[in-house]
Design an enzyme around this catalytic site. Structure first.
Site, mmCIF file in Angstrom:
data_model
loop_
_atom_site.group_PDB
_atom_site.id
_atom_site.type_symbol
_atom_site.label_atom_id
_atom_site.label_comp_id
_atom_site.label_asym_id
_atom_site.label_seq_id
_atom_site.Cartn_x
_atom_site.Cartn_y
_atom_site.Cartn_z
ATOM 1 N N TYR A 189 23.164 -72.950 -58.906
ATOM 2 C CA TYR A 189 22.710 -73.675 -60.110
ATOM 3 C C TYR A 189 23.611 -73.321 -61.293
ATOM 4 O O TYR A 189 24.042 -74.201 -62.041
ATOM 5 C CB TYR A 189 21.260 -73.267 -60.355
ATOM 6 C CG TYR A 189 20.596 -73.769 -61.617
ATOM 7 C CD1 TYR A 189 20.002 -75.023 -61.666
ATOM 8 C CD2 TYR A 189 20.502 -72.949 -62.747
ATOM 9 C CE1 TYR A 189 19.337 -75.460 -62.816
ATOM 10 C CE2 TYR A 189 19.844 -73.372 -63.895
ATOM 11 C CZ TYR A 189 19.264 -74.635 -63.921
ATOM 12 O OH TYR A 189 18.600 -75.048 -65.054
ATOM 13 N N SER A 226 22.340 -75.244 -69.098
ATOM 14 C CA SER A 226 21.463 -74.070 -69.094
ATOM 15 C C SER A 226 22.281 -72.884 -69.568
ATOM 16 O O SER A 226 23.503 -72.831 -69.333
ATOM 17 C CB SER A 226 20.965 -73.797 -67.676
ATOM 18 O OG SER A 226 20.334 -72.525 -67.619
#
Ligand SMILES: NC(=O)c1ccc[n+]([C@@H]2O[C@H](COP(=O)([O-])OP(=O)(O)OC[C@H]3O[C@@H](n4cnc5c(N)ncnc54)[C@H](O)[C@@H]3O)[C@@H](O)[C@H]2O)c1
Length: 251
Positions: free
Chosen positions: A155, A142
């Site tokens: 995350y 990401s």
């Protein structure tokens, strides 16, 4: 693309979003794709979308946080399809919470899926590729792992972790003819992102305004780059990280 037809691929997260779109594309390219996902109903829907395309899809209910389950499913896939040559780590999960409001149980869940998940897949699947002297791996990280993302601290740590992990694995396994690369999506309209928008209704709009190409990503923005990195056209590319985010991040 060259070198995809007839290849055997394991793909995680194929029940939804980016993983589903990628599974369909790989089957279109003639791959035999084993989908590992804990959402079995979703994988059945993906399999239905693959019907009539040149390749084949096989589906397995697997929790990627469980290394033994990954090993068992890989054995079954290889029994059903033959030796695995390609791996796409797409499964992931998060919820937006400021770090100081999170607790250890939440960290464990995020780390289990986004870091231990890919580690398990590498430990089981990439080991077999290395032993056989061929493999191509793409892991979906990401942009949060490159530039950070408010509300996504743990995350982001996992996604940054898989980037560094991939570079190291790419160095270690170059001699085994295994290439490993990372694709970093930006904000993308999938069920995962839907969870964020429910919590912050104005987020999608303001992100779209900030993106140079003026829209959120959609699942179909990713299969092309993932298929390319798994193909023979990318055989001289390893250890790289590519953002697909409409220009939101440029490095
Ligand atoms: N959507 C975004 O804005 C965005 C942005 C950057 C990165 N990503 C990354 O892209 C990837 C795909 O996300 P998406 O947006 O398509 O999400 P999604 O929720 O649509 O799909 C994620 C899939 O992963 C599966 N999964 C989750 N935990 C699992 C587990 N423990 N075992 C097996 N399967 C599991 C889910 O069942 C689901 O099918 C993820 O790695 C995500 O982190 C998404």
């Amino acid at each position: 693309m060259r070198g995809l037809a007839g290849r055997r691929a394991i793909l995680t997260g194929g029940a939804s979003g980016i993983g589903r779109a990628t599974a369909v594309r790989l089957v279109e390219e003639g791959c035999t794709v084993g989908i590992f996902d804990q959402n079995f109903a979703g994988t059945e829907e993906t399999a239905a979308l693959c019907r009539g395309k040149p390749g084949r899809v096989l589906i397995y209910k697997v929790d990627i946080t469980d290394r033994d389950a990954v090993a068992t499913a890989t054995d079954v896939f290889e029994h059903d399809a033959g030796p695995v040559e390609l791996l796409a780590n797409v499964a992931g999960w998060d919820r937006p919470i400021p770090f100081l409001d999170t607790d250890r149980a939440f960290w464990d869940k995020v780390i289990g899926i986004n870091l231990y998940g890919p580690l398990n897949l590498h430990h089981v699947v990439v080991k077999r590729m290395a032993d056989r002297g061929f493999g191509r791996v793409v892991t979906v990280s990401s942009d949060a792992g490159r530039v950070g993302s408010s509300g996504e601290a743990v995350y982001s740590a996992c996604k940054g972790g898989v980037i560094a992990f991939t570079k190291t694995m790419a160095r270690e396994l170059a001699r085994n003819n295994v290439t490993l690369n990372v694709v970093c999506p930006g904000p993308t309209d999938t069920p995962l992102f839907g969870g964020f928008v429910t919590d912050m209704p104005k987020l999608a709009e303001s992100l779209a305004r900030a993106i140079p190409l003026r829209r959120l990503g959609v699942p179909d923005d990713y299969p092309g780059i993932i298929a390319f990195l798994l193909s023979d056209d990318a055989s001289y590319i390893t250890g790289q990280t590519i953002s697909v985010s409409g220009g939101l991040t440029m490095q």
